[in-house]
Motif scaffolding. Structure first.
Motif, PDB file in Angstrom:
ATOM      1  N   VAL A  73       9.004   2.254  17.960  1.00  0.00           N
ATOM      2  CA  VAL A  73       9.414   2.044  16.567  1.00  0.00           C
ATOM      3  C   VAL A  73       9.840   0.590  16.316  1.00  0.00           C
ATOM      4  O   VAL A  73       9.372  -0.049  15.373  1.00  0.00           O
ATOM      5  CB  VAL A  73      10.544   3.027  16.182  1.00  0.00           C
ATOM      6  N   THR A  74      10.692   0.045  17.190  1.00  0.00           N
ATOM      7  CA  THR A  74      11.163  -1.331  16.909  1.00  0.00           C
ATOM      8  C   THR A  74      10.014  -2.335  16.996  1.00  0.00           C
ATOM      9  O   THR A  74       9.958  -3.255  16.179  1.00  0.00           O
ATOM     10  CB  THR A  74      12.276  -1.817  17.870  1.00  0.00           C
ATOM     11  N   SER A  75       9.112  -2.177  17.952  1.00  0.00           N
ATOM     12  CA  SER A  75       8.066  -3.201  18.032  1.00  0.00           C
ATOM     13  C   SER A  75       7.146  -3.131  16.819  1.00  0.00           C
ATOM     14  O   SER A  75       6.698  -4.174  16.321  1.00  0.00           O
ATOM     15  CB  SER A  75       7.300  -3.140  19.351  1.00  0.00           C
ATOM     16  N   ILE A  76       6.900  -1.943  16.315  1.00  0.00           N
ATOM     17  CA  ILE A  76       6.077  -1.850  15.099  1.00  0.00           C
ATOM     18  C   ILE A  76       6.809  -2.504  13.921  1.00  0.00           C
ATOM     19  O   ILE A  76       6.239  -3.307  13.183  1.00  0.00           O
ATOM     20  CB  ILE A  76       5.716  -0.380  14.777  1.00  0.00           C
ATOM     21  N   ILE A  77       8.090  -2.196  13.797  1.00  0.00           N
ATOM     22  CA  ILE A  77       8.846  -2.791  12.684  1.00  0.00           C
ATOM     23  C   ILE A  77       8.844  -4.322  12.790  1.00  0.00           C
ATOM     24  O   ILE A  77       8.589  -5.027  11.817  1.00  0.00           O
ATOM     25  CB  ILE A  77      10.301  -2.269  12.658  1.00  0.00           C
ATOM     26  N   ILE A  78       9.097  -4.822  13.985  1.00  0.00           N
ATOM     27  CA  ILE A  78       9.163  -6.280  14.148  1.00  0.00           C
ATOM     28  C   ILE A  78       7.809  -6.916  13.840  1.00  0.00           C
ATOM     29  O   ILE A  78       7.725  -7.958  13.192  1.00  0.00           O
ATOM     30  CB  ILE A  78       9.656  -6.647  15.563  1.00  0.00           C
ATOM     31  N   PHE A  79       6.762  -6.261  14.272  1.00  0.00           N
ATOM     32  CA  PHE A  79       5.437  -6.806  13.973  1.00  0.00           C
ATOM     33  C   PHE A  79       5.221  -6.876  12.453  1.00  0.00           C
ATOM     34  O   PHE A  79       4.755  -7.889  11.928  1.00  0.00           O
ATOM     35  CB  PHE A  79       4.333  -5.957  14.626  1.00  0.00           C
ATOM     36  N   ILE A  80       5.603  -5.803  11.777  1.00  0.00           N
ATOM     37  CA  ILE A  80       5.408  -5.777  10.315  1.00  0.00           C
ATOM     38  C   ILE A  80       6.269  -6.849   9.631  1.00  0.00           C
ATOM     39  O   ILE A  80       5.806  -7.575   8.759  1.00  0.00           O
ATOM     40  CB  ILE A  80       5.711  -4.369   9.746  1.00  0.00           C
ATOM     41  N   VAL A  81       7.506  -6.957  10.090  1.00  0.00           N
ATOM     42  CA  VAL A  81       8.381  -7.986   9.516  1.00  0.00           C
ATOM     43  C   VAL A  81       7.760  -9.379   9.701  1.00  0.00           C
ATOM     44  O   VAL A  81       7.926 -10.275   8.874  1.00  0.00           O
ATOM     45  CB  VAL A  81       9.777  -7.927  10.187  1.00  0.00           C
ATOM     46  N   GLY A  82       7.023  -9.543  10.788  1.00  0.00           N
ATOM     47  CA  GLY A  82       6.438 -10.862  11.075  1.00  0.00           C
ATOM     48  C   GLY A  82       5.166 -11.172  10.301  1.00  0.00           C
ATOM     49  O   GLY A  82       4.698 -12.316  10.328  1.00  0.00           O
ATOM     50  N   ILE A  83       4.603 -10.172   9.630  1.00  0.00           N
ATOM     51  CA  ILE A  83       3.310 -10.410   8.961  1.00  0.00           C
ATOM     52  C   ILE A  83       3.368 -11.554   7.928  1.00  0.00           C
ATOM     53  O   ILE A  83       2.519 -12.441   7.960  1.00  0.00           O
ATOM     54  CB  ILE A  83       2.742  -9.093   8.365  1.00  0.00           C
ATOM     55  N   PRO A  84       4.385 -11.595   7.058  1.00  0.00           N
ATOM     56  CA  PRO A  84       4.427 -12.739   6.132  1.00  0.00           C
ATOM     57  C   PRO A  84       4.450 -14.085   6.868  1.00  0.00           C
ATOM     58  O   PRO A  84       3.732 -15.011   6.485  1.00  0.00           O
ATOM     59  CB  PRO A  84       5.728 -12.516   5.350  1.00  0.00           C
ATOM     60  N   SER A  85       5.219 -14.190   7.949  1.00  0.00           N
ATOM     61  CA  SER A  85       5.260 -15.456   8.699  1.00  0.00           C
ATOM     62  C   SER A  85       3.893 -15.753   9.316  1.00  0.00           C
ATOM     63  O   SER A  85       3.451 -16.899   9.373  1.00  0.00           O
ATOM     64  CB  SER A  85       6.275 -15.392   9.830  1.00  0.00           C
ATOM     65  N   MET A  86       3.256 -14.696   9.780  1.00  0.00           N
ATOM     66  CA  MET A  86       1.957 -14.852  10.410  1.00  0.00           C
ATOM     67  C   MET A  86       0.945 -15.410   9.404  1.00  0.00           C
ATOM     68  O   MET A  86       0.089 -16.208   9.748  1.00  0.00           O
ATOM     69  CB  MET A  86       1.516 -13.475  10.890  1.00  0.00           C
ATOM     70  N   LEU A  87       1.077 -14.969   8.162  1.00  0.00           N
ATOM     71  CA  LEU A  87       0.116 -15.371   7.129  1.00  0.00           C
ATOM     72  C   LEU A  87       0.556 -16.642   6.395  1.00  0.00           C
ATOM     73  O   LEU A  87      -0.044 -17.016   5.392  1.00  0.00           O
ATOM     74  CB  LEU A  87      -0.066 -14.228   6.125  1.00  0.00           C
ATOM     75  N   SER A  88       1.594 -17.293   6.910  1.00  0.00           N
ATOM     76  CA  SER A  88       2.165 -18.406   6.156  1.00  0.00           C
ATOM     77  C   SER A  88       1.634 -19.766   6.593  1.00  0.00           C
ATOM     78  O   SER A  88       2.163 -20.798   6.202  1.00  0.00           O
ATOM     79  CB  SER A  88       3.686 -18.388   6.277  1.00  0.00           C
ATOM     80  N   GLN A  89       0.629 -19.763   7.460  1.00  0.00           N
ATOM     81  CA  GLN A  89       0.090 -21.051   7.921  1.00  0.00           C
ATOM     82  C   GLN A  89      -1.250 -21.323   7.249  1.00  0.00           C
ATOM     83  O   GLN A  89      -2.198 -21.779   7.879  1.00  0.00           O
ATOM     84  CB  GLN A  89      -0.058 -21.033   9.446  1.00  0.00           C
ATOM     85  N   GLY A  90      -1.337 -20.960   5.991  1.00  0.00           N
ATOM     86  CA  GLY A  90      -2.570 -21.249   5.256  1.00  0.00           C
ATOM     87  C   GLY A  90      -3.313 -20.005   4.804  1.00  0.00           C
ATOM     88  O   GLY A  90      -4.115 -20.054   3.880  1.00  0.00           O
ATOM     89  N   ALA A  91      -3.043 -18.864   5.455  1.00  0.00           N
ATOM     90  CA  ALA A  91      -3.810 -17.668   5.104  1.00  0.00           C
ATOM     91  C   ALA A  91      -3.477 -17.178   3.694  1.00  0.00           C
ATOM     92  O   ALA A  91      -4.369 -16.856   2.913  1.00  0.00           O
ATOM     93  CB  ALA A  91      -3.586 -16.567   6.138  1.00  0.00           C
ATOM     94  N   VAL A  92      -2.199 -17.110   3.378  1.00  0.00           N
ATOM     95  CA  VAL A  92      -1.796 -16.623   2.056  1.00  0.00           C
ATOM     96  C   VAL A  92      -0.916 -17.689   1.398  1.00  0.00           C
ATOM     97  O   VAL A  92       0.118 -18.076   1.945  1.00  0.00           O
ATOM     98  CB  VAL A  92      -1.003 -15.297   2.182  1.00  0.00           C
ATOM     99  N   ASP A  93      -1.345 -18.142   0.242  1.00  0.00           N
ATOM    100  CA  ASP A  93      -0.668 -19.260  -0.393  1.00  0.00           C
ATOM    101  C   ASP A  93       0.809 -18.983  -0.700  1.00  0.00           C
ATOM    102  O   ASP A  93       1.672 -19.827  -0.477  1.00  0.00           O
ATOM    103  CB  ASP A  93      -1.420 -19.636  -1.681  1.00  0.00           C
ATOM    104  N   PHE A  94       1.092 -17.772  -1.158  1.00  0.00           N
ATOM    105  CA  PHE A  94       2.474 -17.441  -1.517  1.00  0.00           C
ATOM    106  C   PHE A  94       3.434 -17.646  -0.330  1.00  0.00           C
ATOM    107  O   PHE A  94       4.525 -18.177  -0.475  1.00  0.00           O
ATOM    108  CB  PHE A  94       2.549 -15.989  -2.018  1.00  0.00           C
ATOM    109  N   PHE A  95       3.021 -17.228   0.848  1.00  0.00           N
ATOM    110  CA  PHE A  95       3.887 -17.380   2.029  1.00  0.00           C
ATOM    111  C   PHE A  95       3.848 -18.806   2.581  1.00  0.00           C
ATOM    112  O   PHE A  95       4.781 -19.259   3.234  1.00  0.00           O
ATOM    113  CB  PHE A  95       3.463 -16.408   3.129  1.00  0.00           C
ATOM    114  N   THR A  96       2.737 -19.495   2.327  1.00  0.00           N
ATOM    115  CA  THR A  96       2.589 -20.857   2.846  1.00  0.00           C
ATOM    116  C   THR A  96       3.437 -21.837   2.036  1.00  0.00           C
ATOM    117  O   THR A  96       4.171 -22.653   2.592  1.00  0.00           O
ATOM    118  CB  THR A  96       1.108 -21.288   2.809  1.00  0.00           C
TER     119      THR A  96
END
Ligand code: TRP
Length: 460
Positions: free
Chosen positions: A342-365
């Motif tokens: 459960v915790t690793s899934i939650i942490i992975f999901i919490v990290g998705i915005p950061s993961m997409l913040s290096q150019g993938a999604v403008d809002f997070f970047t």
């Protein structure tokens, strides 16, 4: 409590805690911090910070964990009452947030390792562009970050002895051997000596308050302090072990690896006539370019380097995941396996915005703006939970020991497994550091960072 587990020996604890400490911080962050802050001058200040503040805070954290044999929240609550328990909660929350971002960078390292192995990297001409494409490639990001989180979860699920300890006992020596082999190779390159000089001969004129500030931040990041990681590991340490001595081993191992990473990277960088102050791209942009220029041996050298980086990151992600896992197992009595899933899934999901913040999604970047620059959500999380959060955690821990737990109880705990502790110089030194150095410097760093980052007031 029998099901809680423990490290099997002193070496087991040292391998795991050194594994926590040795991470991206040593091999990715330390060389670029040193490169940007004057090389040897930074190294010197860094060593002083480790000695005066890092080591005592590490001893403090381990002793809180060992004394209570409880998770971060449980430990603070047992020794200090409910209010102090919140400091434990803060540590657990920080670990979750920190890991969610750290895992993204670990995923990059994993991707580069695979690209070295399959030779893809040899066909690239512009490594800067390649890096930006790589960190905005959504399917790759998911694949590698998820893969990394899975590996972490798998090891933590196996428990302290069979998972954390056994993995660290294999990964850490392997890491060390790879590092030494790469250094030996880098010394054979032209201009290696120039790099070594930059790194080892301090130019004292480069030292200013900012160097001190960066060095202390780096020390906390690198030694895994300020976030209850070592309270958690300390809670699995036997009462017969010598805390001061174990902490000295962990500190030395961590410092040695950071030092050696510099000894590897500066000769490589100077051999290509590149400036050492390339920032966070140093390891992902500059080094792959260098590996590609080395001819047939290049991808091999590169593969070993990125495998080393993955090993270093893995023993750190393990320690970060262990923080919330230990909490849930101790306090809620859930089974370790369920909690890990459960915790690793939650942490992975919490990290998705950061993961997409290096150019993938403008809002997070282009997430927000402060300190005079556009900040990604990745930057924001690191700013709050690392740059601001770690010194704050260390500051409050020292206040806790002095004001609440009391220094004598701290000494009592350290005397267990260490008959010559009472009356020693070490006893006086730790008392002095935890009562004065640590709270004064860490409190100041905390205030300065908050002012600088969030209020745009730069005092140094
Ligand atoms: N020390 C690790 C590194 O150098 C990162 C890390 C792992 C960490 N666990 C931590 C940092 C707990 C702070 C707190 O990369």
């Amino acid at each position: 409590m029998a099901s809680r587990g423990s490290f099997s020996s002193k070496i087991g604890f040292i391998a795991a805690a050194a594994g926590s400490a040795v991470g991206l911080g040593n091999i990715w962050r330390f060389p670029y911090e040193a490169g940007e802050n004057g090389g040897a001058a930074f190294l010197l200040i860094y060593l002083i910070c480790i000695f005066l503040i890092g080591f005592p805070v590490m001893v403090g954290e381990i002793s809180i964990g060992r004394s209570t044999q409880l998770n971060a929240f449980g430990a603070y609550k047992q020794l200090g009452g409910k209010k102090w328990g919140y400091l434990g909660y803060w540590g657990i929350l920080s670990a979750i947030m920190f890991l969610s971002v750290y895992n993204v960078v670990a995923g990059w390292a994993f991707a580069y390792f695979i690209q070295m192995v399959d030779g893809k990297i040899m066909h690239i001409t512009d490594f800067g562009t390649h890096f930006s494409e790589q960190i905005s490639d959504v399917s790759d990001l998911f694949f590698y970050s998820l893969g990394f989180m899975f590996l972490t979860a798998f090891i933590v699920a196996r428990g302290i002895k069979k998972g954390v300890e056994s993995a660290s006992k294999i990964l850490m020596p392997a890491l060390f051997i790879m590092l030494l082999a790469l250094i030996a190779y880098s010394f054979t390159l032209d201009n290696a000596l120039e790099g070594i000089e930059y790194y080892l001969i301090p130019d004292l004129s480069k030292i200013n308050l900012e160097t001190v500030y960066n060095a202390l931040g780096q020390a906390f990041f690198s030694l895994s302090l300020g976030m209850a990681a070592l309270i958690t590991y300390g809670s699995y340490m036997g009462k017969q072990e010598n805390i001061v001595n174990s902490a000295a081993w962990v500190t030395s191992a961590d410092t040695a690896v950071a030092f050696l990473a510099g000894l590897l990277i500066f000769p490589l960088v100077f051999s290509q006539g590149i400036s050492p102050s390339e920032g966070p791209g140093l390891v992902f942009v500059v080094l792959p370019g260098i590996f590609a220029s080395l001819g047939a041996i290049g991808p091999w050298v590169g593969a070993v380097f990125f495998l080393l980086l993955c090993f270093a990151a893995l023993t750190s992600t393990i320690s970060l995941l262990e923080i919330p896992v230990t909490y849930l197992v101790d306090e809620k009595g859930y089974s370790r396996i369920k909690v890990v899933i459960v915790t690793s899934i939650i942490i992975f999901i919490v990290g998705i915005p950061s993961m997409l913040s290096q150019g993938a999604v403008d809002f997070f970047t282009n997430f927000t703006f402060y300190e005079g620059k556009v900040k990604t959500i990745f930057d924001v999380v690191f700013d709050i939970f690392s740059d601001v959060g770690l010194p704050l955690g260390g500051f409050l821990m020292s206040i806790f020991i002095v004001k609440r737990w009391k220094i004598n109880n701290f000494h009592e705990e350290l005397a267990k497994g260490n008959p010559s502790y009472k009356g020693s110089f070490m006893e006086k030194y730790l008392k002095f550091s935890i009562s004065y150095f640590a709270p004064i410097f860490l409190g100041a760093i905390f205030v300065l960072t908050v002012l600088q980052k969030f209020f745009g007031i730069k005092l140094i």
